[in-house]
Design a protein around this motif. Sequence first.
Motif, PDB file in Angstrom:
ATOM      1  N   ALA A 141       0.724  -1.532   0.003  1.00  0.00           N
ATOM      2  CA  ALA A 141      -0.002   0.475  -0.496  1.00  0.00           C
ATOM      3  C   ALA A 141       1.094   1.187   0.303  1.00  0.00           C
ATOM      4  N   GLY A 142       2.384   1.019   0.770  1.00  0.00           N
ATOM      5  CA  GLY A 142       3.244   3.019   0.746  1.00  0.00           C
ATOM      6  C   GLY A 142       3.534   2.443  -0.526  1.00  0.00           C
ATOM      7  N   THR A 143       3.515   1.585  -1.284  1.00  0.00           N
ATOM      8  CA  THR A 143       4.626   1.836  -2.649  1.00  0.00           C
ATOM      9  C   THR A 143       3.477   1.883  -3.206  1.00  0.00           C
ATOM     10  N   LEU A 144       2.717   1.632  -3.446  1.00  0.00           N
ATOM     11  CA  LEU A 144       1.477   2.469  -4.617  1.00  0.00           C
ATOM     12  C   LEU A 144       1.047   3.703  -4.388  1.00  0.00           C
ATOM     13  N   LEU A 145       0.936   4.079  -2.850  1.00  0.00           N
ATOM     14  CA  LEU A 145       0.098   5.690  -2.466  1.00  0.00           C
ATOM     15  C   LEU A 145       1.725   6.090  -2.369  1.00  0.00           C
ATOM     16  N   GLY A 146       2.971   5.696  -2.024  1.00  0.00           N
ATOM     17  CA  GLY A 146       3.937   6.439  -3.083  1.00  0.00           C
ATOM     18  C   GLY A 146       4.312   6.371  -4.517  1.00  0.00           C
ATOM     19  N   LEU A 147       3.448   5.518  -5.394  1.00  0.00           N
ATOM     20  CA  LEU A 147       4.140   6.545  -6.506  1.00  0.00           C
ATOM     21  C   LEU A 147       2.813   7.094  -6.886  1.00  0.00           C
ATOM     22  N   ALA A 148       1.877   7.101  -6.420  1.00  0.00           N
ATOM     23  CA  ALA A 148       1.349   7.921  -6.747  1.00  0.00           C
ATOM     24  C   ALA A 148       0.816   9.117  -6.480  1.00  0.00           C
ATOM     25  N   LEU A 149       1.945   9.505  -5.289  1.00  0.00           N
ATOM     26  CA  LEU A 149       2.425  11.298  -4.637  1.00  0.00           C
ATOM     27  C   LEU A 149       3.812  11.015  -5.396  1.00  0.00           C
ATOM     28  N   GLY A 150       4.649  10.407  -5.597  1.00  0.00           N
ATOM     29  CA  GLY A 150       5.729  10.672  -6.308  1.00  0.00           C
ATOM     30  C   GLY A 150       6.122  11.306  -8.013  1.00  0.00           C
ATOM     31  N   SER A 151       5.002  10.512  -8.916  1.00  0.00           N
ATOM     32  CA  SER A 151       4.151  10.747  -9.853  1.00  0.00           C
ATOM     33  C   SER A 151       3.792  12.194 -10.244  1.00  0.00           C
ATOM     34  N   ARG A 152       2.987  12.961  -8.650  1.00  0.00           N
ATOM     35  CA  ARG A 152       2.976  14.007  -9.280  1.00  0.00           C
ATOM     36  C   ARG A 152       4.026  15.307  -8.861  1.00  0.00           C
ATOM     37  N   ALA A 153       5.217  15.157  -8.158  1.00  0.00           N
ATOM     38  CA  ALA A 153       5.934  16.166  -8.236  1.00  0.00           C
ATOM     39  C   ALA A 153       7.155  16.199  -9.626  1.00  0.00           C
ATOM     40  N   LYS A 154       7.391  17.398  -8.999  1.00  0.00           N
ATOM     41  CA  LYS A 154       8.390  17.649  -9.961  1.00  0.00           C
ATOM     42  C   LYS A 154      10.042  17.247  -9.723  1.00  0.00           C
TER      43      LYS A 154
ATOM     44  N   GLY B   6       8.833   8.221   0.314  1.00  0.00           N
ATOM     45  CA  GLY B   6       9.063   7.778   1.829  1.00  0.00           C
ATOM     46  C   GLY B   6       7.584   7.965   3.001  1.00  0.00           C
ATOM     47  N   LEU B   7       6.805   9.218   2.282  1.00  0.00           N
ATOM     48  CA  LEU B   7       5.564   9.989   3.102  1.00  0.00           C
ATOM     49  C   LEU B   7       5.055   8.271   2.627  1.00  0.00           C
ATOM     50  N   GLY B   8       4.604   8.019   1.384  1.00  0.00           N
ATOM     51  CA  GLY B   8       3.458   7.030   0.872  1.00  0.00           C
ATOM     52  C   GLY B   8       3.895   5.948   1.508  1.00  0.00           C
TER      53      GLY B   8
ATOM     54  N   ALA C 229      13.360  15.299  -8.137  1.00  0.00           N
ATOM     55  CA  ALA C 229      13.662  14.303  -7.588  1.00  0.00           C
ATOM     56  C   ALA C 229      13.737  14.472  -5.862  1.00  0.00           C
ATOM     57  N   PHE C 230      13.934  15.508  -5.639  1.00  0.00           N
ATOM     58  CA  PHE C 230      13.685  15.016  -3.457  1.00  0.00           C
ATOM     59  C   PHE C 230      12.022  15.171  -3.520  1.00  0.00           C
ATOM     60  N   SER C 231      11.536  16.092  -4.364  1.00  0.00           N
ATOM     61  CA  SER C 231      10.236  15.779  -3.807  1.00  0.00           C
ATOM     62  C   SER C 231       9.283  14.475  -4.054  1.00  0.00           C
ATOM     63  N   ARG C 232       9.763  14.431  -5.351  1.00  0.00           N
ATOM     64  CA  ARG C 232       9.910  12.846  -5.517  1.00  0.00           C
ATOM     65  C   ARG C 232       9.952  11.940  -3.858  1.00  0.00           C
ATOM     66  N   THR C 233      11.202  11.570  -3.712  1.00  0.00           N
ATOM     67  CA  THR C 233      12.013  10.953  -2.852  1.00  0.00           C
ATOM     68  C   THR C 233      11.242  11.377  -1.726  1.00  0.00           C
TER      69      THR C 233
END
Length: 144
Positions: free
Chosen positions: A76-89, A99-101, A91-95
């Motif tokens: 679940a965390g991986t999926l949430l992290g991917l969903a959130l990270g895909s919206r980030a611009k 992590g939050l996901g 590399a730091f934001s994606r990371t």
Amino acid sequence: MPSRNTFPDLDAVKRERGRLMAERDRHGAALNGHWQQARTTAFRRKVIGSAITDILRSVKPLGHLLDAFGPGTNVAGTLLGLALGSRAKGAFSRTLLGGLGAVLPSLFQNFRKSEGGDHLLSELGRSWQRIKSRFRERSGTFRS
């Protein structure tokens, strides 16, 4: 530095000076090429991504934390992290969002299992039902 007797005449000094200036220019051009490459976005993303990956792999307790959250929350965390990270611009934001996901599902599970968390979630559910019913009464178009 060469001694005073190294060069036999002034022409030898000029030749050595010309050789040194050509070597300086060659090194300057190579350095300029490195700076131009470092200014590209793709290069910086690769360097930062590689550095973050190395940092995360070097943290030993991170593996223990991921094991403690269990396999279900990791998915679940991986999926949430991917969903959130895909919206980030960046590399730091994606990371950060990745992590939050990874952490948020376990925090939510712990919150839900606690006495106060269960009560709060049930109250939020009741409030949401009241909001939906009042909205239906006023407009008649709300669904869900």
